[in-house]
Design an enzyme around this catalytic site. Structure first.
Site, PDB file in Angstrom:
ATOM      1  N   GLU A  64       0.822  -1.215   0.000  1.00 30.81           N
ATOM      2  CA  GLU A  64       0.000   0.000   0.000  1.00 30.81           C
ATOM      3  C   GLU A  64       0.852   1.259   0.000  1.00 30.81           C
ATOM      4  O   GLU A  64       0.509   2.251  -0.653  1.00 30.81           O
ATOM      5  CB  GLU A  64      -0.957  -0.006   1.202  1.00 30.81           C
ATOM      6  CG  GLU A  64      -2.084  -1.020   1.095  1.00 30.81           C
ATOM      7  CD  GLU A  64      -1.619  -2.459   1.243  1.00 30.81           C
ATOM      8  OE1 GLU A  64      -0.533  -2.690   1.817  1.00 30.81           O
ATOM      9  OE2 GLU A  64      -2.337  -3.366   0.770  1.00 30.81           O
ATOM     10  N   GLY A  89      -9.282  -1.440   6.021  1.00 30.82           N
ATOM     11  CA  GLY A  89      -8.341  -1.820   7.079  1.00 30.82           C
ATOM     12  C   GLY A  89      -6.907  -1.943   6.594  1.00 30.82           C
ATOM     13  O   GLY A  89      -5.991  -2.112   7.401  1.00 30.82           O
ATOM     14  N   PRO A  93      -0.728   0.862   6.162  1.00 28.46           N
ATOM     15  CA  PRO A  93       0.666   0.902   5.678  1.00 28.46           C
ATOM     16  C   PRO A  93       0.943   2.095   4.754  1.00 28.46           C
ATOM     17  O   PRO A  93       2.089   2.492   4.594  1.00 28.46           O
ATOM     18  CB  PRO A  93       0.812  -0.423   4.909  1.00 28.46           C
ATOM     19  CG  PRO A  93      -0.219  -1.316   5.498  1.00 28.46           C
ATOM     20  CD  PRO A  93      -1.369  -0.425   5.874  1.00 28.46           C
ATOM     21  N   HIS A 133     -12.075  -5.503   7.648  1.00 27.47           N
ATOM     22  CA  HIS A 133     -12.787  -5.321   6.388  1.00 27.47           C
ATOM     23  C   HIS A 133     -14.031  -4.456   6.545  1.00 27.47           C
ATOM     24  O   HIS A 133     -14.881  -4.429   5.665  1.00 27.47           O
ATOM     25  CB  HIS A 133     -13.183  -6.673   5.787  1.00 27.47           C
ATOM     26  CG  HIS A 133     -12.023  -7.477   5.314  1.00 27.47           C
ATOM     27  ND1 HIS A 133     -11.111  -8.024   6.176  1.00 27.47           N
ATOM     28  CD2 HIS A 133     -11.609  -7.819   4.064  1.00 27.47           C
ATOM     29  CE1 HIS A 133     -10.195  -8.687   5.483  1.00 27.47           C
ATOM     30  NE2 HIS A 133     -10.477  -8.570   4.193  1.00 27.47           N
TER      31      HIS A 133
END
Ligand SMILES: Cc1ncc(C[n+]2csc(CCOP(=O)(O)OP(=O)(O)O)c2C)c(N)n1
Lengths: 331, 341
Positions: A64, A89, A93, A133
């Site tokens: 990410e 979620g 990062p 999620h």
């Protein structure tokens, strides 16, 4: 480009918006995990790689920070990347790149450099997902100056706001309510992108004079349901879809509260430090003497998002919203 | 490929860039700068790499690349603003492709990767036209090798064969952490795990740094993909002017590296070979004096931004709430400036 009005699910409306912007501007490109062949785990990019090729719809490595960080570089090189974070979620990062880099570069370059990056994130709960999620991270982004945070509530809004977001010179965190991905509504493709000002303005989703509900995303539908029920009892509720969380258009809410005297704010995200608190503070600052009741909030609790068996009760739903409206009206 | 470094010019650049550094330290001592990250001892690596750039290449620096900035034509006075507190950036990154300094360790490696993706999309790689082909040179420290983002950057650059050169100045220390805290293997060796070449060079040998960078950039511009260069050097000053390096390292270590000083080394070689003489050095010394003067007056003359400034450059267009906050703030400031009634 498609021109007629269609009854379309939000996921398809978003797909069409991405398609239309890819068509219009050769500098637009999509980057994200699994967005190519697969079309993304929610299929929002379905078919786009096939039609625009793997260099414009890029399946990225799994990282990410890499997705957002490289989008920053692409934007510096004159591109308009629209990146997908697979789930709410998993944006953390990339938080470093979003907060310390993406949000700040305009300021650091004294306005010389724009980073027109859209970060698409499926958000929110109510779909029975497992851990990480079902998050609502909007307040983290809204707390960071330099970012715009958008959250549509209907397929039409999703279509028009996505196109406006891609054309916007600022970085936009575009939150896509998962629960609304498959709910349908009319979409007028001919209307094209929403005017840029739509990214600064809330939308009155229903008019009323007895009480104001301010909300956004998937909860807008719930608020409209609550308004229907209260209307059956003769109470006309105004529903405001905030539409953008940053900037937060409190003025539309204040104008409404000046007429109704009552405000209930609803969001899925946990209460403390949430957007509701910010909105409440501004409303009491600007409409203190018009308020007939304290501003009430119906939100997720200050706990981690619960296991999905519990989410129906944990999430602010129709009953909790109606209770809050009753409490406000009882003052 | 024959390296093209003009050693006399390199020596001049190293001496002048060092003067930027020493003047900045002096300015910090005089209270004109809040902080300065010195690059003393790293001139060989930086001038070596910086002199290999072509105008269309793009540089992503950390906060210590003062000599690279010098080589790429950034006005050294502008380097001071960030450390004087007059700006959060200081120069126009689009003007020469020298991006703003990055303080968050490793973040710029990913920006470089993205920019390189843009270059590939623009078709400016591997055309064989020297006026068209471009590459990205990104700087990092040995500490940055441990950041996840740097490792992601390596993965992306490799997978997409991007025209990016990672130039790691292994100056042995990340503030107080020695290289052994970051890695069990030489930095250059890491590259093979990601699938691209890694080269270790003597970072105090400007010619070696230049040759390695020139070759890596040429390869990148030609479509040959990324390279990681590890320039082994030493940070001779404390990490910044706020650091106390004697708490974590021995002065003897510093003495050892002072004997390997890249500037002294090149000067001696060129004097011995007769490539330069005292007149050359006197001319450079005169330039140094001029530069120092310009830095001193330029630093003090750096414009203080207006109280409006952060509000204007937060979003492309100002929101009503931000305009309200701005008005409130400006009124507050104005009241303060009027002084007590
Ligand atoms: C993400 C991040 N963590 C911590 C810091 C604090 N910090 C500033 S410089 C530095 C050491 C960096 O070492 P290195 O990458 O070797 O570069 P050098 O300073 O030696 O040139 C640290 C830990 C930071 N700036 N960014």
């Amino acid at each position: 480009m498609s021109t007629e009005t269609k009854n379309q699910a939000m996921a398809h409306a978003l797909n069409q918006a991405l398609r239309d912007e890819l068509d219009t501007d050769p500098k637009v490109l999509l980057v994200g995990e699994d967005i190519g062949e697969l079309g993304g785990v929610f299929r929002v990019t379905d078919g786009l790689a096939k039609d625009f090729g793997g260099t414009r719809v890029v399946t990225s490595p799994l990282g990410e920070a890499g997705i957002v960080g490289s989008a920053i570089g692409l934007a510096m090189a004159g591109y308009r990347p629209v990146v997908e974070i697979q789930f709410d979620g998993f944006v953390f990062p990339a938080m470093n790149q979003i907060v310390t880099q993406l949000a700040k570069y305009r300021h650091r370059s004294e306005g010389r450099v724009s980073l027109p990056v859209v970060v698409r994130i499926p958000v929110g709960g109510g779909i029975g997902a497992i851990e990480h999620h079902s998050e609502s991270p909007e307040a983290y982004f809204a707390h960071t100056p330099g970012l715009r945070v958008v959250c549509p509530s209907t397929p039409q809004e999703a279509y028009a706001l996505m196109r406006a977001a891609i054309r916007c010179e600022d970085p936009v965190i575009f939150l896509e309510p998962k629960k609304a991905y498959w709910s349908k509504g009319p979409v007028d493709h001919a209307a094209g992108a929403a005017p840029r000002e739509a990214l600064d303005r809330a939308r009155v989703a229903r008019e009323g004079d007895a009480l104001t509900i301010a909300t956004y995303g998937a909860l807008t539908a719930t608020a409209l349901k609550a308004a229907d029920e209260l209307a059956a009892e003769g109470t006309e509720v105004e529903v405001i879809d905030l539409r953008t969380i940053a900037p937060l258009d409190h003025e539309t809410v204040v104008a409404s509260v000046r007429r109704t005297g009552r405000l209930v704010i609803a969001h899925e995200a946990s209460q403390s430090g949430g957007i509701g608190g910010e909105l409440a503070a501004r409303v009491q600052r600007d409409a203190f003497f018009e308020l007939e009741a304290p501003v009430l909030r119906v939100t997720g609790y200050d706990t981690p998002y619960p296991a999905s068996r519990l989410e129906e009760e944990w999430l602010p739903g129709l009953d909790r919203l109606l209770d809050a409206c009753d409490a406000s009206l009882a003052y | 490929m024959e390296p093209t470094l003009d050693l006399r010019a390199a020596l001049r650049d190293m001496i002048l860039a060092r003067r930027v550094d020493t003047e900045a330290i002096a300015l910090q001592r005089q209270g004109e700068l809040g902080l300065w990250p010195s690059m003393l001892g790293q001139e060989g690596a930086q001038v070596g790499a910086g002199s290999a750039l072509r105008p269309r290449d793009v540089v992503f620096p950390t906060y210590r690349e003062h000599a690279v900035a010098w080589c790429f034509g950034v006005d050294p006075v502008q380097l001071l603003g960030l450390f004087r507190g007059t700006t959060m950036g200081g120069w126009d990154p689009a003007e020469r492709g020298f991006q703003l300094y990055t303080l968050v360790i490793g973040a710029q490696t990913l920006h470089a990767v993205g920019y390189a993706m843009g270059i590939v999309r623009d078709g400016d790689v591997g055309t064989g036209d020297p006026d068209r082909d471009r590459a990205v040179l990104v700087f990092l420290g040995d500490g940055a090798l441990s950041e996840g983002e740097t490792n992601e950057a390596f993965v992306w650059a490799a997978a997409q064969n991007l025209p990016v050169v990672f130039f790691c100045q292994n100056n042995q220390w990340a503030i107080s952490a020695p290289f052994s805290v970051q890695s069990r293997v030489p930095a250059a060796q890491r590259a093979s795990g990601f699938g691209f070449p890694g080269v270790q060079v003597d970072g105090n040998d400007v010619a070696a740094c230049h040759a390695a960078t020139e070759q890596a950039l040429a390869q990148a511009r030609a479509g040959g993909g990324p390279t990681l260069i590890e320039a082994v050097t030493y940070r001779r000053n404390p990490h910044t002017t706020s650091d106390d390096d004697l708490r974590y390292r021995d002065a003897a270590e510093n003495d050892h590296w002072r004997d390997l000083d890249p500037v002294d080394r090149l000067r001696t070689t060129l004097l011995e070979s007769g490539a330069i003489d005292d007149a050359f050095l006197a001319a450079v010394a005169a330039e140094e004096q001029e530069l120092a003067e310009r830095l001193r007056t330029g630093c003090r003359a750096l414009p203080v931004p207006s109280h409006d400034d952060p509000f204007l450059h937060t979003l492309h267009t100002m929101t009503p709430e931000l305009a309200r906050q701005r008005d409130e703030h400006l009124a507050f400031v104005a009241a303060g400036e009027e002084g007590p009634a």
